[in-house]
Design a protein around this motif. Structure first.
Motif, PDB file in Angstrom:
ATOM      1  N   PHE A 221     -42.120 -18.846  45.806  1.00 12.63           N
ATOM      2  CA  PHE A 221     -42.748 -17.889  44.895  1.00 12.63           C
ATOM      3  C   PHE A 221     -42.629 -18.457  43.494  1.00 12.63           C
ATOM      4  CE2 PHE A 221     -42.782 -14.235  42.042  1.00 12.63           C
ATOM      5  CZ  PHE A 221     -43.920 -13.577  42.464  1.00 12.63           C
ATOM      6  N   LYS A 222     -43.783 -18.823  42.944  1.00 10.27           N
ATOM      7  CA  LYS A 222     -43.821 -19.503  41.645  1.00 10.27           C
ATOM      8  C   LYS A 222     -45.046 -19.026  40.885  1.00 10.27           C
ATOM      9  CE  LYS A 222     -44.819 -23.883  41.757  1.00 10.27           C
ATOM     10  NZ  LYS A 222     -44.662 -25.347  41.905  1.00 10.27           N
ATOM     11  N   ARG A 223     -44.838 -18.214  39.856  1.00 12.72           N
ATOM     12  CA  ARG A 223     -45.966 -17.639  39.124  1.00 12.72           C
ATOM     13  C   ARG A 223     -46.690 -18.660  38.242  1.00 12.72           C
ATOM     14  NH1 ARG A 223     -42.311 -13.109  38.525  1.00 12.72           N
ATOM     15  NH2 ARG A 223     -43.101 -11.292  39.649  1.00 12.72           N
ATOM     16  N   ALA A 224     -45.960 -19.635  37.745  1.00 16.08           N
ATOM     17  CA  ALA A 224     -46.534 -20.613  36.815  1.00 16.08           C
ATOM     18  C   ALA A 224     -45.662 -21.853  36.848  1.00 16.08           C
ATOM     19  CB  ALA A 224     -46.603 -20.030  35.402  1.00 16.08           C
ATOM     20  N   ILE A 231     -50.304 -19.791  37.724  1.00 10.67           N
ATOM     21  CA  ILE A 231     -50.761 -19.971  39.110  1.00 10.67           C
ATOM     22  C   ILE A 231     -51.145 -18.623  39.708  1.00 10.67           C
ATOM     23  CG2 ILE A 231     -50.083 -20.710  41.426  1.00 10.67           C
ATOM     24  CD1 ILE A 231     -48.203 -22.742  40.067  1.00 10.67           C
ATOM     25  N   ALA A 232     -50.239 -17.688  39.667  1.00 12.19           N
ATOM     26  CA  ALA A 232     -50.512 -16.330  40.171  1.00 12.19           C
ATOM     27  C   ALA A 232     -49.520 -15.393  39.502  1.00 12.19           C
ATOM     28  CB  ALA A 232     -50.409 -16.277  41.688  1.00 12.19           C
ATOM     29  N   LEU A 255     -38.474 -19.072  42.070  1.00  8.10           N
ATOM     30  CA  LEU A 255     -38.262 -19.624  40.734  1.00  8.10           C
ATOM     31  C   LEU A 255     -37.771 -18.507  39.822  1.00  8.10           C
ATOM     32  CD1 LEU A 255     -38.777 -22.524  39.541  1.00  8.10           C
ATOM     33  CD2 LEU A 255     -39.871 -22.133  41.749  1.00  8.10           C
ATOM     34  N   THR A 256     -36.620 -18.679  39.210  1.00  8.57           N
ATOM     35  CA  THR A 256     -36.080 -17.628  38.351  1.00  8.57           C
ATOM     36  C   THR A 256     -36.109 -17.992  36.874  1.00  8.57           C
ATOM     37  OG1 THR A 256     -33.814 -18.453  38.645  1.00  8.57           O
ATOM     38  CG2 THR A 256     -34.586 -16.753  40.183  1.00  8.57           C
ATOM     39  N   GLU A 257     -36.583 -19.185  36.521  1.00 12.63           N
ATOM     40  CA  GLU A 257     -36.664 -19.575  35.106  1.00 12.63           C
ATOM     41  C   GLU A 257     -37.754 -18.756  34.434  1.00 12.63           C
ATOM     42  OE1 GLU A 257     -37.661 -21.243  31.449  1.00 12.63           O
ATOM     43  OE2 GLU A 257     -39.067 -21.281  33.130  1.00 12.63           O
ATOM     44  N   PRO A 258     -37.462 -18.093  33.293  1.00 14.80           N
ATOM     45  CA  PRO A 258     -38.376 -17.086  32.767  1.00 14.80           C
ATOM     46  C   PRO A 258     -39.519 -17.586  31.899  1.00 14.80           C
ATOM     47  CG  PRO A 258     -36.353 -17.087  31.497  1.00 14.80           C
ATOM     48  CD  PRO A 258     -36.148 -18.072  32.605  1.00 14.80           C
ATOM     49  N   HIS A 259     -39.331 -18.675  31.181  1.00 14.19           N
ATOM     50  CA  HIS A 259     -40.336 -19.042  30.174  1.00 14.19           C
ATOM     51  C   HIS A 259     -41.491 -19.832  30.760  1.00 14.19           C
ATOM     52  CE1 HIS A 259     -41.974 -19.807  26.228  1.00 14.19           C
ATOM     53  NE2 HIS A 259     -42.051 -21.087  26.534  1.00 14.19           N
ATOM     54  N   TRP A 260     -41.204 -20.961  31.390  1.00 13.82           N
ATOM     55  CA  TRP A 260     -42.274 -21.808  31.910  1.00 13.82           C
ATOM     56  C   TRP A 260     -42.756 -21.362  33.292  1.00 13.82           C
ATOM     57  CZ3 TRP A 260     -38.478 -23.937  28.808  1.00 13.82           C
ATOM     58  CH2 TRP A 260     -38.918 -24.642  27.686  1.00 13.82           C
ATOM     59  N   PHE A 261     -41.850 -20.787  34.094  1.00 14.55           N
ATOM     60  CA  PHE A 261     -42.199 -20.422  35.467  1.00 14.55           C
ATOM     61  C   PHE A 261     -42.397 -18.917  35.649  1.00 14.55           C
ATOM     62  CE2 PHE A 261     -40.097 -24.496  35.688  1.00 14.55           C
ATOM     63  CZ  PHE A 261     -40.860 -25.203  36.600  1.00 14.55           C
ATOM     64  N   LYS A 262     -42.167 -18.136  34.608  1.00 19.30           N
ATOM     65  CA  LYS A 262     -42.388 -16.690  34.640  1.00 19.30           C
ATOM     66  C   LYS A 262     -41.597 -15.985  35.732  1.00 19.30           C
ATOM     67  CE  LYS A 262     -45.057 -17.426  31.320  1.00 19.30           C
ATOM     68  NZ  LYS A 262     -44.393 -17.302  30.005  1.00 19.30           N
TER      69      LYS A 262
END
Length: 581
Positions: A221-224, A231-232, A255-262
């Protein structure tokens, strides 16, 4: 002649035509209206029995007959197509979709922009990174970080990976210094409470080995991402994780990193609770939850366990040797078997010396964002040379062999999207593949996972039908033509285009200069994480079955265009002029 031209051009493919309507692509008719203000979409449906493309609220359904293999459609200047088989967003993408909010990030945009290169180096030096002497920073033990900087490369500049890590280091320093943040004791109590309510953590090595003879799947699960942008961003972590789990994913990577991966820790917690509830209701085994993060301290590991994670990712490329061992030992002390990620051979040495058992091989160089699927192959070869037992094995009857004597497991990370990729790594003895972007973009994640053929019997069944003339659903190639600038090219790439068409026909109002074309090519290649022209080789199998030949050659195109390619469009030009362009 055309293959020779391809080798000499900066473009990936060519589309050449004359003024004659007889030379137009199959299915295209001369338009009475000018195409001067419209881009063209070429939708090639060779395998699929049907497809639908939405354009400004209109739709076109294409049947499975040979005559409908190619359809040409127009589009307006702002909206772009949506390929139903890939996209989960219920509306066409717009240029504005390139930008996305950083709301919810624990580090503000202003704070990030105020972090200078020297600040980043100072943050990394706190982990005993080796940094160039010109920076003025001292390092007490540079030997522990030589594998990061090419063994004391004084010309090294911080990569995006290191910039992200530096910011996370400062972010967690601030969190741990905040009197209102959860303390280690708070997280420890929360971890025990979570475990008492929801059960113990799953061992990643055992999860992977229990899947034999099938390939284990870590669905991400990776938003960006920094390389692909959004990405989504609209998807819900819990809902997506349930879709993955029901389709057969053995591990859910969050992915739990907030800035680049949302991402967020809350995403991870929601994924654990949602998948566990479904597993309990259906009497199934739940998937393991992987926290994918830039981990540099034990606080992050404890935070993961307190919020439902079974395992965490440790990246050798950002971790000093001595710290890597500390993190691995700490993870195991709270019943976590970590996934330790390597990319270069030197990193494999560091991982093994630190005691890693589950080796994840990232086919993407996180310093340059270049992709090379052979990275896993080379790592497997190194492990074999060391006589280490890792092979995820099955015999000729597709029956799992005894895994009790297997001490390690190899996982392929990044770049895979289809059954051929899975089979490639299955032959090498790889135990798990991690797939993210293609599943996040998929309209139907369950169908996408089914198409991976994780079990060898499923792969044998699928490939046994390809020799004949029957169509196989799901393979679609989309070309967006008439692109005139890098911004539109990037929107098309992010929307799932297979080919980006660039017109070099002087009479066309969408004709671009060589300089414009070069800019577009650079953008597309950067998105696809490659540096050179694609090498596309289709063999003549001397088969009289036209459909079988078409399927074979289109499968090659489909495979190569998973990372979008640039197509040059010419009209009545000599080979010399095409070479010049």
């Amino acid at each position: 002649m055309m293959e020779e031209i391809l080798n000499d051009l900066p473009l990936d493919l060519l589309h050449s035509s004359s003024n004659s309507s007889n030379n137009l692509p199959l299915g295209k008719k001369k338009s009475k209206r000018s195409n001067s203000t419209r881009s063209v979409i070429l939708l090639s449906i060779v395998f699929g029995s049907s497809a639908c493309v939405s354009i400004q609220g209109l739709s076109l359904s294409c049947g499975s007959s040979i005559r409908n293999n190619f359809c040409v459609l127009g589009r307006g200047n702002q909206n772009i197509f949506r390929r139903e088989s890939l996209f989960s967003t219920p509306f066409p993408f717009r240029r504005s979709d390139i930008l996305f909010s950083t709301e919810g990030s624990s580090t503000t945009t202003e704070e990030l922009s105020n972090m200078t290169s020297e600040d980043e180096k100072a943050a990394l030096a706190s982990l005993e990174y080796h940094v160039p002497s010109s920076s003025g920073l001292e390092n007490s033990d540079s030997s522990t970080m030589q594998h990061i900087h090419g063994y004391n490369d004084v010309n090294h500049e911080l990569s995006m990976l290191q910039k992200i890590t530096a910011r996370q280091i400062r972010n967690y320093e601030n969190i741990m210094a905040d009197p209102h943040a959860r303390t280690v004791d708070d997280l420890t109590n929360q971890m025990h409470d979570f475990e008492s309510k929801h059960g113990p953590r799953l061992n990643l090595l055992q999860v992977i080995q229990s899947c034999q003879p099938a390939m284990a799947l870590a669905a991400e699960f990776k938003r960006a991402s920094p390389s692909k942008g959004p990405i989504a961003v609209h998807l819900d972590a819990g809902e997506q994780a349930v879709k993955y789990a029901k389709a057969g994913a053995n591990v859910i990577s969050i992915l739990t990193e907030p800035h680049w991966f949302k991402g967020s820790v809350q995403d991870m917690r929601e994924a654990r609770l949602a998948t566990q509830a479904v597993a309990a209701a259906t009497d199934q085994t739940r998937p393991a939850i992987l926290r994918k993060e830039f981990v540099t301290n034990t606080y992050q590991i404890l935070e993961a366990a307190a919020n439902g994670a079974d395992t965490i990712l440790l990246i050798v490329a950002i971790t000093p040797s001595h710290l890597l061992k500390t993190l691995i030992d700490y993870a195991r002390s709270i019943d976590m078997e970590p996934l330790v990620e390597v990319h270069a051979p030197q990193e494999l040495d560091v991982a093994l010396n630190a005691g890693a058992k589950v080796i994840g091989v990232n086919n993407r160089n996180l310093h340059t964002f270049q992709m090379d699927l052979a990275t896993t192959d080379r790592t497997v070869e190194k492990l074999t040379q060391r006589n280490l037992s890792f092979f995820h094995d099955y015999d000729q009857d597709n029956t799992a062999r005894d895994a009790d004597n297997v001490s390690y497991s190899v996982c392929a990370l990044s770049g895979m999207s289809n059954a051929e990729d899975v089979q490639r790594y299955r032959r090498l003895g790889v135990g798990m593949v991690l797939i993210g972007e293609s599943l996040m973009r998929a309209q139907d994640p369950a169908a996408a996972i089914k198409g991976l053929c994780l079990h060898p019997k499923k792969y044998d069944e699928a490939t046994s039908t390809l020799a004949g003339g029957a169509y196989t659903g799901g393979t679609k190639i989309v070309k967006v033509c008439g692109i005139t600038n890098p911004e539109d090219a990037l929107v098309a790439c992010r929307s799932g285009a297979s080919f980006i068409g660039v017109i070099f026909v002087p009479k066309s109002k969408r004709c671009v200069s060589i300089e414009q074309g070069q800019s577009i090519v650079s953008t597309v290649r950067a998105f696809g994480e490659r540096t050179q022209s694609a090498s596309i080789i289709t063999s003549n199998n001397n088969n009289d079955n036209i459909v079988s030949n078409l399927i074979s050659k289109t499968r090659v195109l489909e495979n190569e265009s998973r990372r979008p390619l640039v197509v040059g469009v010419f009209q009545n030009e000599s080979s010399d002029q095409i070479r010049h362009v």
